[in-house]
Design a protein around this motif. Structure first.
Motif, PDB file in Angstrom:
ATOM      1  N   PHE A 281       0.830  -1.204   0.000  1.00 47.95           N
ATOM      2  CA  PHE A 281       0.000   0.000   0.000  1.00 47.95           C
ATOM      3  C   PHE A 281       0.867   1.257   0.000  1.00 47.95           C
ATOM      4  O   PHE A 281       0.668   2.166  -0.806  1.00 47.95           O
ATOM      5  N   PHE A 282       1.854   1.301   0.893  1.00 48.87           N
ATOM      6  CA  PHE A 282       2.696   2.490   0.974  1.00 48.87           C
ATOM      7  C   PHE A 282       3.591   2.633  -0.258  1.00 48.87           C
ATOM      8  O   PHE A 282       3.864   3.754  -0.698  1.00 48.87           O
ATOM      9  N   CYS A 283       4.020   1.529  -0.832  1.00 44.25           N
ATOM     10  CA  CYS A 283       4.796   1.597  -2.080  1.00 44.25           C
ATOM     11  C   CYS A 283       3.939   2.139  -3.222  1.00 44.25           C
ATOM     12  O   CYS A 283       4.405   2.956  -4.030  1.00 44.25           O
ATOM     13  N   SER A 284       2.684   1.699  -3.305  1.00 40.01           N
ATOM     14  CA  SER A 284       1.811   2.191  -4.373  1.00 40.01           C
ATOM     15  C   SER A 284       1.481   3.670  -4.171  1.00 40.01           C
ATOM     16  O   SER A 284       1.370   4.419  -5.144  1.00 40.01           O
ATOM     17  N   LEU A 285       1.354   4.103  -2.919  1.00 42.03           N
ATOM     18  CA  LEU A 285       1.140   5.532  -2.661  1.00 42.03           C
ATOM     19  C   LEU A 285       2.347   6.344  -3.103  1.00 42.03           C
ATOM     20  O   LEU A 285       2.208   7.393  -3.743  1.00 42.03           O
ATOM     21  N   GLY A 286       3.543   5.860  -2.765  1.00 42.78           N
ATOM     22  CA  GLY A 286       4.760   6.560  -3.169  1.00 42.78           C
ATOM     23  C   GLY A 286       4.902   6.624  -4.673  1.00 42.78           C
ATOM     24  O   GLY A 286       5.261   7.665  -5.235  1.00 42.78           O
ATOM     25  N   ALA A 287       4.615   5.512  -5.338  1.00 43.90           N
ATOM     26  CA  ALA A 287       4.699   5.480  -6.805  1.00 43.90           C
ATOM     27  C   ALA A 287       3.695   6.440  -7.422  1.00 43.90           C
ATOM     28  O   ALA A 287       3.995   7.115  -8.420  1.00 43.90           O
ATOM     29  N   THR A 288       2.513   6.545  -6.833  1.00 41.54           N
ATOM     30  CA  THR A 288       1.495   7.474  -7.336  1.00 41.54           C
ATOM     31  C   THR A 288       1.981   8.916  -7.236  1.00 41.54           C
ATOM     32  O   THR A 288       1.818   9.699  -8.183  1.00 41.54           O
ATOM     33  N   VAL A 289       2.599   9.256  -6.116  1.00 46.09           N
ATOM     34  CA  VAL A 289       3.105  10.624  -5.928  1.00 46.09           C
ATOM     35  C   VAL A 289       4.226  10.921  -6.930  1.00 46.09           C
ATOM     36  O   VAL A 289       4.279  12.011  -7.518  1.00 46.09           O
ATOM     37  N   ILE A 290       5.097   9.932  -7.152  1.00 43.20           N
ATOM     38  CA  ILE A 290       6.195  10.124  -8.107  1.00 43.20           C
ATOM     39  C   ILE A 290       5.647  10.342  -9.519  1.00 43.20           C
ATOM     40  O   ILE A 290       6.067  11.266 -10.232  1.00 43.20           O
TER      41      ILE A 290
ATOM     42  N   LEU B 195      -1.032   5.705 -16.139  1.00 49.74           N
ATOM     43  CA  LEU B 195      -0.290   5.002 -15.096  1.00 49.74           C
ATOM     44  C   LEU B 195      -0.715   5.486 -13.716  1.00 49.74           C
ATOM     45  O   LEU B 195      -0.894   4.685 -12.793  1.00 49.74           O
ATOM     46  N   ARG B 196      -0.905   6.789 -13.575  1.00 52.81           N
ATOM     47  CA  ARG B 196      -1.332   7.343 -12.284  1.00 52.81           C
ATOM     48  C   ARG B 196      -2.701   6.819 -11.879  1.00 52.81           C
ATOM     49  O   ARG B 196      -2.917   6.446 -10.728  1.00 52.81           O
ATOM     50  N   VAL B 197      -3.614   6.742 -12.826  1.00 53.05           N
ATOM     51  CA  VAL B 197      -4.957   6.238 -12.524  1.00 53.05           C
ATOM     52  C   VAL B 197      -4.890   4.773 -12.099  1.00 53.05           C
ATOM     53  O   VAL B 197      -5.555   4.358 -11.138  1.00 53.05           O
ATOM     54  N   MET B 198      -4.052   3.972 -12.764  1.00 52.67           N
ATOM     55  CA  MET B 198      -3.908   2.559 -12.375  1.00 52.67           C
ATOM     56  C   MET B 198      -3.305   2.440 -10.980  1.00 52.67           C
ATOM     57  O   MET B 198      -3.757   1.621 -10.169  1.00 52.67           O
ATOM     58  N   LEU B 199      -2.300   3.261 -10.684  1.00 52.86           N
ATOM     59  CA  LEU B 199      -1.685   3.213  -9.358  1.00 52.86           C
ATOM     60  C   LEU B 199      -2.665   3.677  -8.270  1.00 52.86           C
ATOM     61  O   LEU B 199      -2.686   3.120  -7.168  1.00 52.86           O
TER      62      LEU B 199
ATOM     63  N   ILE C  15      -6.211   2.190  -3.748  1.00 51.17           N
ATOM     64  CA  ILE C  15      -7.550   2.078  -3.157  1.00 51.17           C
ATOM     65  C   ILE C  15      -7.873   0.623  -2.834  1.00 51.17           C
ATOM     66  O   ILE C  15      -8.393   0.307  -1.757  1.00 51.17           O
ATOM     67  N   LEU C  16      -7.560  -0.282  -3.752  1.00 54.11           N
ATOM     68  CA  LEU C  16      -7.799  -1.707  -3.521  1.00 54.11           C
ATOM     69  C   LEU C  16      -7.016  -2.208  -2.307  1.00 54.11           C
ATOM     70  O   LEU C  16      -7.574  -2.902  -1.446  1.00 54.11           O
ATOM     71  N   LEU C  17      -5.750  -1.845  -2.212  1.00 49.22           N
ATOM     72  CA  LEU C  17      -4.937  -2.273  -1.065  1.00 49.22           C
ATOM     73  C   LEU C  17      -5.447  -1.652   0.233  1.00 49.22           C
ATOM     74  O   LEU C  17      -5.449  -2.306   1.286  1.00 49.22           O
ATOM     75  N   PHE C  18      -5.891  -0.401   0.171  1.00 48.59           N
ATOM     76  CA  PHE C  18      -6.453   0.245   1.352  1.00 48.59           C
ATOM     77  C   PHE C  18      -7.708  -0.494   1.829  1.00 48.59           C
ATOM     78  O   PHE C  18      -7.883  -0.735   3.024  1.00 48.59           O
ATOM     79  N   LEU C  19      -8.564  -0.879   0.884  1.00 45.29           N
ATOM     80  CA  LEU C  19      -9.765  -1.627   1.247  1.00 45.29           C
ATOM     81  C   LEU C  19      -9.414  -2.987   1.843  1.00 45.29           C
ATOM     82  O   LEU C  19     -10.039  -3.427   2.811  1.00 45.29           O
TER      83      LEU C  19
END
Length: 70
Positions: free
Chosen positions: A8-17, A43-47, A52-56
């Motif tokens: 989850f935190f990796c996907s959040l970081g990747a989204t910000v990047i 790519l941002r929308v997929m991340l 969101i999926l990992l958060f759920l």
């Protein structure tokens, strides 16, 4: 549980990047700006969807643990 949390935190970081790269592309003067901007937006929308999926999943898992502890 820990794997999902780290993912989850990796996907959040990747989204910000990717968001930062998209913003920098938006202000560039390159010829290929539009194509790159569109790729980064997809790519941002997929991340974001993955985040969101990992958060759920994290919330569902914690609710299940709390329910079983009662």
């Amino acid at each position: 549980h820990k794997f999902i949390e780290i993912s989850f935190f990796c996907s959040l970081g990747a989204t910000v990047i990717v968001l930062g790269l998209g913003l920098s592309t938006m202000f560039s003067k390159s010829e290929a700006r539009t194509a790159r901007s569109n790729r980064l937006m997809r790519l941002r929308v997929m991340l974001q969807g993955l985040s969101i999926l990992l958060f759920l999943l994290l919330n569902l898992q914690s609710e299940t643990e709390n329910f079983l502890a009662i």
